[in-house]
Design a protein around this motif. Structure first.
Motif, short mmCIF file in Angstrom:
data_model
loop_
_atom_site.label_atom_id
_atom_site.label_comp_id
_atom_site.label_asym_id
_atom_site.label_seq_id
_atom_site.Cartn_x
_atom_site.Cartn_y
_atom_site.Cartn_z
N TYR A 41 -8.67 -7.76 -2.20
CA TYR A 41 -7.73 -7.03 -2.80
C TYR A 41 -6.95 -7.60 -3.79
O TYR A 41 -6.83 -8.99 -3.63
N PHE A 74 0.90 -1.12 0.04
CA PHE A 74 0.04 -0.10 0.10
C PHE A 74 0.95 1.42 0.01
O PHE A 74 2.04 1.23 0.44
N LEU A 81 -7.87 3.67 6.90
CA LEU A 81 -7.06 2.88 6.30
C LEU A 81 -6.04 1.97 7.25
O LEU A 81 -5.25 1.19 6.92
N SER A 125 -5.41 -0.76 10.38
CA SER A 125 -5.88 -2.31 10.69
C SER A 125 -6.91 -1.75 11.89
O SER A 125 -6.97 -0.73 12.69
N GLY A 126 -7.95 -3.10 12.02
CA GLY A 126 -8.81 -2.56 13.10
C GLY A 126 -8.44 -2.24 14.65
O GLY A 126 -8.87 -1.49 15.03
N ALA A 138 -0.12 -6.55 11.75
CA ALA A 138 0.79 -7.53 11.11
C ALA A 138 0.46 -7.82 9.71
O ALA A 138 1.42 -8.42 9.03
N GLY A 139 -0.85 -7.89 9.26
CA GLY A 139 -1.20 -8.22 7.84
C GLY A 139 -2.12 -9.30 8.13
O GLY A 139 -2.53 -9.74 6.78
N ASN A 145 -5.48 -1.15 15.33
CA ASN A 145 -4.86 0.00 15.41
C ASN A 145 -5.80 1.43 15.45
O ASN A 145 -5.67 2.45 15.90
N GLN A 195 -13.98 -8.31 9.39
CA GLN A 195 -13.57 -7.73 10.80
C GLN A 195 -14.58 -6.64 11.00
O GLN A 195 -15.12 -6.71 12.03
N GLU A 235 0.43 -9.39 15.92
CA GLU A 235 -0.31 -8.14 16.54
C GLU A 235 -0.75 -7.17 15.60
O GLU A 235 -1.14 -7.60 14.27
N ASN A 236 -1.53 -6.32 15.97
CA ASN A 236 -2.44 -5.27 15.04
C ASN A 236 -1.36 -4.61 14.00
O ASN A 236 -0.33 -4.19 14.25
N SER A 275 -5.58 -9.44 8.13
CA SER A 275 -6.67 -9.08 7.49
C SER A 275 -6.51 -9.05 5.95
O SER A 275 -7.17 -9.22 4.92
N GLN A 305 -2.15 9.79 8.00
CA GLN A 305 -2.94 8.62 7.30
C GLN A 305 -4.24 8.69 7.87
O GLN A 305 -4.65 8.89 8.85
N ARG A 336 0.43 1.48 14.34
CA ARG A 336 1.19 1.18 13.10
C ARG A 336 0.29 2.03 12.03
O ARG A 336 -0.78 1.76 11.56
N1 LIG Z 1 -6.38 0.00 2.54
C1 LIG Z 1 -5.27 0.30 2.91
N2 LIG Z 1 -4.64 1.26 2.69
C2 LIG Z 1 -3.25 1.38 3.09
N3 LIG Z 1 -2.79 0.72 4.19
C3 LIG Z 1 -3.37 -0.33 4.69
C4 LIG Z 1 -4.77 -0.70 3.86
N4 LIG Z 1 -5.28 -1.82 4.56
C5 LIG Z 1 -4.27 -2.09 5.41
N5 LIG Z 1 -3.23 -1.20 5.55
C6 LIG Z 1 -2.12 -1.37 6.28
O1 LIG Z 1 -1.57 -2.82 6.26
C7 LIG Z 1 -0.98 -3.24 7.51
C8 LIG Z 1 -1.63 -4.68 7.64
O2 LIG Z 1 -3.05 -4.12 8.01
P1 LIG Z 1 -3.87 -5.47 8.22
O3 LIG Z 1 -5.39 -4.88 8.46
O4 LIG Z 1 -3.86 -6.57 7.40
O5 LIG Z 1 -3.48 -5.88 9.82
P2 LIG Z 1 -4.04 -6.94 10.96
O6 LIG Z 1 -3.10 -7.99 11.13
O7 LIG Z 1 -5.26 -7.48 10.53
O8 LIG Z 1 -4.47 -6.22 12.19
P3 LIG Z 1 -5.70 -6.20 13.50
O9 LIG Z 1 -5.17 -7.39 14.34
O10 LIG Z 1 -5.54 -4.82 13.88
O11 LIG Z 1 -6.85 -6.32 12.73
C9 LIG Z 1 -1.21 -2.15 8.66
O12 LIG Z 1 -0.29 -1.51 8.45
C10 LIG Z 1 -2.38 -1.16 7.77
O13 LIG Z 1 -2.38 0.05 8.14
#
Ligand SMILES: Nc1ncnc2c1ncn2[C@@H]1O[C@H](COP(=O)(O)OP(=O)(O)OP(=O)(O)O)[C@@H](O)[C@H]1O
Ligand SMILES: [Mg+2]
Length: 508
Positions: free
Chosen positions: A54, A14, A397, A399-400, A41-42, A402, A86, A38-39, A44, A393, A387
């Protein structure tokens, strides 16, 4: 046997964020594969790629051994992959049944919607889930928990081979989680592969076969769930180990009462609730979902009207008729429903953090102190480990988890005398949870009165100096914190219904 799903070398970039770096992930049929990390981490993002939300920037995906292209949600559905997101994604003004079958509604002649068939099919799914819900109810009338159950029903209606659940239990109560686990076990026995994302460590042992841990967009490893100690999985996630000792209770015998509620009432939801919190004290609120804890918090904050009751701050009677009165009186409230009350998701991280404290950054001429706001935002971003590529930002955008940290930061910065946190760590990873607990403890140590509502008993037990328990709108007891109370004692008070307290009657 070929894996049901095989993802290899997945990349996702991204703007400003390398979200997935060379990620591998496999799923067998009939297994529950937990995805932890962790929140941010990637997790979702990886699942959105698998479900066609995506497009990936690199890597390959195989389904049943064959390489596939998943260029949209329909392509994923055609391959038998469905996802429970989520963030709830239902249409508020449609009925439950309409939401489940949106775009695939049964039709009569001339294309008219076949309402009866629609509702019947929804009923069939609910019956299989042991869920009591009228399919004609509008979604906007449902609690968050029920909406989550509808999302699950919708995913089940596709009869998929692969079911992705992204934090399905974040808003569910224990009984609902049990029902979900029954459904998961049944699907498993039918050979469905399930990918299960959760921050609740205890769920791992109960439901997962294998666990894959992600950190910073990379796979750390895959381990069997049953034989791997939780502590090891946590250190894979956060790169260190965490302690979970109960809070040390400060001596508050000489501390003045900061906040007191007397005889709060509204209908059956709040029935004569009275309690007080001292300066420097953390009062935890435990209870089952619907016990009335959020109702009490909202009433104190002036978000809902009350029928009776008095509120005292530092011994002075306060009249709170609207949230603005509460904020002026020094009360802060972090709501459990961040989407509706806590966040402006279209605005950036900095704006959200300073939003409730703008008076502090405004000079007499009405100009905003940009540098000061930037500094405070940076402080909380680092303190809570939010994060984000920058404080500019947009919050939607993130993660949940964060996003949740941003709401917490907003109220920490506001620094009220009396702080009410309603489910502050919902969706927050174990490492950040420990950080938030430390911050709440330091707020108390600075003399604030802190009220924490939480549905996670271990959290209430770890944080609270005293624990107030509610059941059916009544305060059924206040227990000591600091490791002196057990989960069983709390559960006893949380299920102490009025009928059980009434005299049983004279023996014949
Ligand atoms: N549409 C987007 N545009 C820009 N950045 C994004 C987008 N979607 C996710 N990110 C970024 O990608 C990274 C991974 O996000 P992701 O939502 O996969 O985390 P996660 O592991 O599901 O976390 P959580 O436990 O908080 O749900 C994060 O830094 C997030 O800010
Ligand atoms: Mg996520």
């Amino acid at each position: 046997m070929a894996d049901l799903i095989e993802m290899r070398g997945i990349e996702k970039i991204f703007p400003g964020v390398h979200a997935l770096k060379n990620v591998d992930f496999e799923l067998r049929s009939g297994e529950v594969h937990a995805l932890m990390g962790e929140n941010g981490a990637g997790k979702s993002t990886l699942m959105k790629i698998l479900s066609g939300v995506y497009a990936k920037d690199g890597g390959t995906i195989r389904v049943g051994g064959n390489e596939v292209t998943i260029d949209g949600p329909r392509a994923a559905q055609a391959l038998g992959i469905s996802i429970i997101h989520q963030e709830l994604s239902l249409m508020n003004d449609l009925s439950v049944a309409q939401n489940i079958f949106i775009g695939r509604e049964p039709r009569l002649r001339f294309g008219r919607l076949d309402e009866a068939a629609l509702n019947r099919r929804a009923d069939e799914i609910f019956a299989a889930m042991n869920l009591h819900l009228d399919p004609r109810t509008k979604v906007e009338r449902l609690t968050i928990a029920k909406q989550q159950m509808v999302e699950i029903a919708k995913a089940l209606s596709f009869r998929s081979r692969v079911l992705i659940m992204d934090e399905p239990t974040a808003a569910l109560n224990d009984a609902e989680i049990e029902e979900l686990f029954v459904i998961i076990r049944r699907l498993k026995s039918e050979g469905v592969g399930i990918i299960y994302i959760s921050h609740k460590m205890d769920e791992l042992k109960r439901i997962a076969d294998r666990v894959t841990v992600m950190r910073d967009g990379e796979t750390v490893g895959t381990v069997p769930a049953a034989s791997t100690p939780i502590g090891q999985i946590i250190s894979m996630m956060v790169g260190r180990s965490l302690s979970d000792e109960a809070a040390v209770i400060p001596d508050l015998s000489a501390a003045p009462v900061a906040f007191e509620v007397k005889g709060l009432r509204r209908g059956r939801e709040i029935r004569d609730v009275s309690f007080s919190v001292k300066k420097g004290e953390i009062l935890g609120f435990a209870g089952l979902m619907g016990a009335g804890r959020t109702e009490v918090a909202r009433a104190i904050f002036g978000a809902d009207p009350i029928e009776a009751g008095e509120i005292f701050i530092n011994g002075n009677r306060c009249h709170i008729r609207a949230p603005a009165d509460a904020v002026a009186a020094g009360i802060g409230y972090l709501s459990e429903d961040r989407k509706h009350f806590g966040l402006a998701v279209g605005m950036d991280v900095r704006a959200n953090i300073v939003m409730a404290s703008l008076d502090r950054f405004t000079n007499r001429a009405g100009q905003l102190d940009e540098k000061g706001m930037r500094g405070e935002a940076a402080k909380y971003i680092s303190l809570l480990g939010i994060r984000t590529p920058s404080d500019r930002q947009e919050v939607r955008l993130l993660s949940g988890g964060n996003q949740q940290k941003v709401v917490v930061a907003k109220w920490l910065l506001r620094d009220c005398e009396i702080l009410i946190f309603d489910e502050p760590t919902r969706g927050i990873d174990v490492g950040a949870k420990a950080e938030i607990h430390k911050l709440l403890q330091s707020l108390a140590a600075q003399g604030r009165a802190v009220i924490v509502i939480s549905s996670e008993l271990p959290e209430v037990l770890r944080l609270s100096h005293r624990i107030a328990v509610m059941c059916e709108g009544r305060l059924t007891g206040i227990l000591p914190g600091g490791g002196k109370t057990t989960q069983e004692e709390i559960m006893h008070l949380a299920t102490l219904r009025e009928s059980a307290m009434e005299p049983v009657g004279e023996p014949a």
